[in-house]
Motif scaffolding. Structure first.
Motif, PDB file in Angstrom:
ATOM      1  N   GLN A   9     -39.609  28.928 -16.938  1.00 49.56           N
ATOM      2  CA  GLN A   9     -38.405  28.790 -17.752  1.00 49.56           C
ATOM      3  C   GLN A   9     -37.727  30.128 -18.040  1.00 49.56           C
ATOM      4  O   GLN A   9     -36.549  30.161 -18.408  1.00 49.56           O
ATOM      5  CB  GLN A   9     -38.735  28.066 -19.063  1.00 49.56           C
ATOM      6  CG  GLN A   9     -39.220  26.652 -18.834  1.00 49.56           C
ATOM      7  CD  GLN A   9     -39.099  25.776 -20.064  1.00 49.56           C
ATOM      8  OE1 GLN A   9     -38.283  26.030 -20.931  1.00 49.56           O
ATOM      9  NE2 GLN A   9     -39.911  24.734 -20.117  1.00 49.56           N
ATOM     10  N   SER A  10     -38.451  31.231 -17.865  1.00 44.06           N
ATOM     11  CA  SER A  10     -37.832  32.545 -18.079  1.00 44.06           C
ATOM     12  C   SER A  10     -36.766  32.843 -17.028  1.00 44.06           C
ATOM     13  O   SER A  10     -35.934  33.738 -17.209  1.00 44.06           O
ATOM     14  CB  SER A  10     -38.900  33.645 -18.069  1.00 44.06           C
ATOM     15  OG  SER A  10     -39.412  33.858 -16.758  1.00 44.06           O
ATOM     16  N   LYS A  40     -34.370  30.832 -16.252  1.00 46.31           N
ATOM     17  CA  LYS A  40     -33.137  30.105 -16.561  1.00 46.31           C
ATOM     18  C   LYS A  40     -31.960  31.068 -16.720  1.00 46.31           C
ATOM     19  O   LYS A  40     -30.862  30.823 -16.215  1.00 46.31           O
ATOM     20  CB  LYS A  40     -33.295  29.265 -17.826  1.00 46.31           C
ATOM     21  CG  LYS A  40     -32.058  28.414 -18.153  1.00 46.31           C
ATOM     22  CD  LYS A  40     -32.275  27.559 -19.384  1.00 46.31           C
ATOM     23  CE  LYS A  40     -31.103  26.594 -19.583  1.00 46.31           C
ATOM     24  NZ  LYS A  40     -29.790  27.244 -19.668  1.00 46.31           N
ATOM     25  N   ARG A  41     -32.176  32.168 -17.392  1.00 49.97           N
ATOM     26  CA  ARG A  41     -31.092  33.128 -17.615  1.00 49.97           C
ATOM     27  C   ARG A  41     -30.625  33.734 -16.288  1.00 49.97           C
ATOM     28  O   ARG A  41     -29.449  34.091 -16.138  1.00 49.97           O
ATOM     29  CB  ARG A  41     -31.548  34.236 -18.582  1.00 49.97           C
ATOM     30  CG  ARG A  41     -32.689  35.076 -18.037  1.00 49.97           C
ATOM     31  CD  ARG A  41     -33.353  35.947 -19.109  1.00 49.97           C
ATOM     32  NE  ARG A  41     -34.465  36.696 -18.542  1.00 49.97           N
ATOM     33  CZ  ARG A  41     -34.372  37.937 -18.080  1.00 49.97           C
ATOM     34  NH1 ARG A  41     -33.200  38.576 -18.162  1.00 49.97           N
ATOM     35  NH2 ARG A  41     -35.409  38.549 -17.575  1.00 49.97           N
ATOM     36  N   VAL A  42     -31.535  33.825 -15.323  1.00 50.06           N
ATOM     37  CA  VAL A  42     -31.186  34.355 -14.008  1.00 50.06           C
ATOM     38  C   VAL A  42     -30.376  33.310 -13.225  1.00 50.06           C
ATOM     39  O   VAL A  42     -29.302  33.598 -12.693  1.00 50.06           O
ATOM     40  CB  VAL A  42     -32.457  34.733 -13.216  1.00 50.06           C
ATOM     41  CG1 VAL A  42     -32.062  35.320 -11.856  1.00 50.06           C
ATOM     42  CG2 VAL A  42     -33.309  35.706 -14.009  1.00 50.06           C
ATOM     43  N   GLU A  98     -23.954  30.154 -10.953  1.00 46.47           N
ATOM     44  CA  GLU A  98     -22.964  29.674 -11.911  1.00 46.47           C
ATOM     45  C   GLU A  98     -21.742  29.021 -11.259  1.00 46.47           C
ATOM     46  O   GLU A  98     -21.063  28.200 -11.877  1.00 46.47           O
ATOM     47  CB  GLU A  98     -22.510  30.824 -12.817  1.00 46.47           C
ATOM     48  CG  GLU A  98     -21.809  31.960 -12.089  1.00 46.47           C
ATOM     49  CD  GLU A  98     -21.409  33.081 -13.047  1.00 46.47           C
ATOM     50  OE1 GLU A  98     -21.294  32.800 -14.253  1.00 46.47           O
ATOM     51  OE2 GLU A  98     -21.241  34.231 -12.591  1.00 46.47           O
ATOM     52  N   TYR A 107     -36.256  22.297 -15.537  1.00 46.38           N
ATOM     53  CA  TYR A 107     -37.303  23.285 -15.812  1.00 46.38           C
ATOM     54  C   TYR A 107     -38.576  22.552 -16.228  1.00 46.38           C
ATOM     55  O   TYR A 107     -38.900  22.412 -17.399  1.00 46.38           O
ATOM     56  CB  TYR A 107     -36.823  24.275 -16.882  1.00 46.38           C
ATOM     57  CG  TYR A 107     -35.676  25.123 -16.379  1.00 46.38           C
ATOM     58  CD1 TYR A 107     -35.904  26.268 -15.636  1.00 46.38           C
ATOM     59  CD2 TYR A 107     -34.350  24.718 -16.588  1.00 46.38           C
ATOM     60  CE1 TYR A 107     -34.850  27.023 -15.135  1.00 46.38           C
ATOM     61  CE2 TYR A 107     -33.288  25.468 -16.092  1.00 46.38           C
ATOM     62  CZ  TYR A 107     -33.554  26.620 -15.359  1.00 46.38           C
ATOM     63  OH  TYR A 107     -32.514  27.360 -14.849  1.00 46.38           O
ATOM     64  N   ARG A 132     -31.628  43.933 -12.344  1.00 48.28           N
ATOM     65  CA  ARG A 132     -30.724  43.618 -13.454  1.00 48.28           C
ATOM     66  C   ARG A 132     -31.412  42.796 -14.526  1.00 48.28           C
ATOM     67  O   ARG A 132     -31.196  43.006 -15.728  1.00 48.28           O
ATOM     68  CB  ARG A 132     -29.500  42.862 -12.938  1.00 48.28           C
ATOM     69  CG  ARG A 132     -28.610  42.370 -14.083  1.00 48.28           C
ATOM     70  CD  ARG A 132     -27.297  41.792 -13.635  1.00 48.28           C
ATOM     71  NE  ARG A 132     -26.559  41.237 -14.761  1.00 48.28           N
ATOM     72  CZ  ARG A 132     -25.343  40.733 -14.692  1.00 48.28           C
ATOM     73  NH1 ARG A 132     -24.700  40.738 -13.538  1.00 48.28           N
ATOM     74  NH2 ARG A 132     -24.754  40.231 -15.757  1.00 48.28           N
ATOM     75  N   PHE A 133     -32.258  41.844 -14.108  1.00 51.55           N
ATOM     76  CA  PHE A 133     -32.886  40.953 -15.072  1.00 51.55           C
ATOM     77  C   PHE A 133     -34.336  41.321 -15.378  1.00 51.55           C
ATOM     78  O   PHE A 133     -35.023  40.610 -16.114  1.00 51.55           O
ATOM     79  CB  PHE A 133     -32.823  39.503 -14.568  1.00 51.55           C
ATOM     80  CG  PHE A 133     -31.429  38.942 -14.554  1.00 51.55           C
ATOM     81  CD1 PHE A 133     -30.875  38.369 -15.690  1.00 51.55           C
ATOM     82  CD2 PHE A 133     -30.660  38.990 -13.399  1.00 51.55           C
ATOM     83  CE1 PHE A 133     -29.583  37.855 -15.686  1.00 51.55           C
ATOM     84  CE2 PHE A 133     -29.359  38.476 -13.375  1.00 51.55           C
ATOM     85  CZ  PHE A 133     -28.826  37.906 -14.526  1.00 51.55           C
ATOM     86  N   ASP A 177     -28.743  30.735 -14.316  1.00 54.13           N
ATOM     87  CA  ASP A 177     -27.430  30.483 -14.933  1.00 54.13           C
ATOM     88  C   ASP A 177     -26.385  31.448 -14.406  1.00 54.13           C
ATOM     89  O   ASP A 177     -25.191  31.135 -14.351  1.00 54.13           O
ATOM     90  CB  ASP A 177     -27.527  30.608 -16.458  1.00 54.13           C
ATOM     91  CG  ASP A 177     -28.213  29.418 -17.103  1.00 54.13           C
ATOM     92  OD1 ASP A 177     -28.394  28.390 -16.421  1.00 54.13           O
ATOM     93  OD2 ASP A 177     -28.569  29.519 -18.291  1.00 54.13           O
ATOM     94  N   HIS A 178     -26.837  32.634 -14.006  1.00 48.00           N
ATOM     95  CA  HIS A 178     -25.923  33.662 -13.475  1.00 48.00           C
ATOM     96  C   HIS A 178     -25.756  33.535 -11.958  1.00 48.00           C
ATOM     97  O   HIS A 178     -24.625  33.494 -11.452  1.00 48.00           O
ATOM     98  CB  HIS A 178     -26.454  35.050 -13.826  1.00 48.00           C
ATOM     99  CG  HIS A 178     -25.668  36.166 -13.202  1.00 48.00           C
ATOM    100  ND1 HIS A 178     -24.427  36.550 -13.654  1.00 48.00           N
ATOM    101  CD2 HIS A 178     -25.948  36.975 -12.133  1.00 48.00           C
ATOM    102  CE1 HIS A 178     -23.967  37.544 -12.916  1.00 48.00           C
ATOM    103  NE2 HIS A 178     -24.871  37.824 -11.976  1.00 48.00           N
ATOM    104  N   THR A 179     -26.869  33.455 -11.226  1.00 50.28           N
ATOM    105  CA  THR A 179     -26.786  33.497  -9.764  1.00 50.28           C
ATOM    106  C   THR A 179     -26.148  32.236  -9.171  1.00 50.28           C
ATOM    107  O   THR A 179     -25.548  32.291  -8.091  1.00 50.28           O
ATOM    108  CB  THR A 179     -28.179  33.691  -9.136  1.00 50.28           C
ATOM    109  OG1 THR A 179     -29.059  32.634  -9.556  1.00 50.28           O
ATOM    110  CG2 THR A 179     -28.768  35.040  -9.531  1.00 50.28           C
TER     111      THR A 179
END
Length: 285
Positions: free
Chosen positions: A81-82, A84-86, A92, A101, A18-19, A88-90
């Protein structure tokens, strides 16, 4: 409760797809796909509601989730730091997780950890296992328990007995301040991507006082460095190569009642301690 176990193989593959995640070899990234291993690490960390625990290398949140499920207050470091978007989802749904980070070796840990008694858990990147472990053990930070996954070869060196092929400076550097026990060995098949080696989880507990009481810690570890820096030399010659005069070498060994024709790898921690104290007393006569 868990919506999805982030250590499940299908969940890990879903998150990676997904990511668009590709494990970064330079950061030593390998993602666990064994829920039982993650559970074993969390259990070994001896956590309960509100226990402060530091994680090193959050990844996609696999171990972070297991630590948070115990009710502990989790502070996780993540260098990439890449991710972070993962994360934030997993993660949450978890309110007891704080992610920093930053490189843990460069962070102001004294300020971050404060005065509480911390536990620490991590799936350590192989390339930086020893620097992280020794920094945390020797820094005087308020961490009483470490549960670390590392390369089995490194774990064997930490657990080694005097005279064995694995026994060395790392053994004494850890065992001087801590006890260590093997929790579980983990095959390469437990990760995506698969590493080339077997991994081991160690439970490392800080001692209330050092294993050997010495008058000068620096002298003790100077002798250890000499003993293992040139393993094939008898210890008399290793001491001379380390900058100690021949007369002082003779005096230290006689005072400590140590046979200098032995090699450094045969000495126990107690014997290194006797020599260090003899050296100290001779210096201060």
């Amino acid at each position: 409760m868990l919506d999805a176990n982030l250590a499940d193989r299908k969940v890990v593959q879903y998150v990676m797809n997904r990511f668009g995640i590709h494990a970064k070899h330079r950061l030593g990234q390998n993602f666990l796909i064994r829920p039982d291993v993650v559970a074993a690490i969390a259990e070994a960390a001896e956590l309960s509601d509100g226990t402060p625990v530091m994680e090193i290398g959050a990844g996609i949140g696999t171990l972070t989730q297991a630590l948070a499920e115990t009710g502990a207050d989790v502070t996780a470091f993540e260098l990439d730091q890449s991710l972070k978007r993962v994360l934030d989802h997993t993660l949450e749904h978890y309110k007891n997780i704080h992610i920093i980070y930053e490189d843990v070796l460069k962070a102001d840990l004294k300020t971050i950890l404060g005065e509480k008694d911390w536990h620490c858990a991590a799936n350590l990147p192989y390339y930086v296992t020893t620097p992280i472990l020794l920094t945390l053990i020797q820094s005087g930070l308020p961490i009483s328990l470490f549960v670390f996954m590392m390369q089995k070869e490194v774990a064997d060196r930490i657990l080694a007995a005097p005279g064995s092929k694995d026994y060395g400076a790392l053994t004494l550097a850890v065992q001087f301040d801590c006890t260590a026990e093997r929790v579980i060995d983990i095959p390469p098949t437990a990760f995506i991507p698969r590493p080339q080696v077997t991994s081991t989880v160690l439970k490392i507990r800080r001692r209330e006082r050092p294993a050997v009481e010495v008058k000068d810690r620096k002298l003790f570890f100077s002798l250890v460095k000499m003993g293992f820096g040139q393993r094939r030399k008898v210890f008399t010659n290793a001491m001379k190569a380390g900058g100690i005069s021949a007369d002082m070498v003779k005096a230290i060994l006689e005072k400590a009642d140590i046979d200098g024709s032995r090699r450094g790898e045969t000495f126990s921690m107690e014997e290194y301690g006797r020599m260090a104290d003899a050296w100290y007393e001779l210096i201060h006569e």
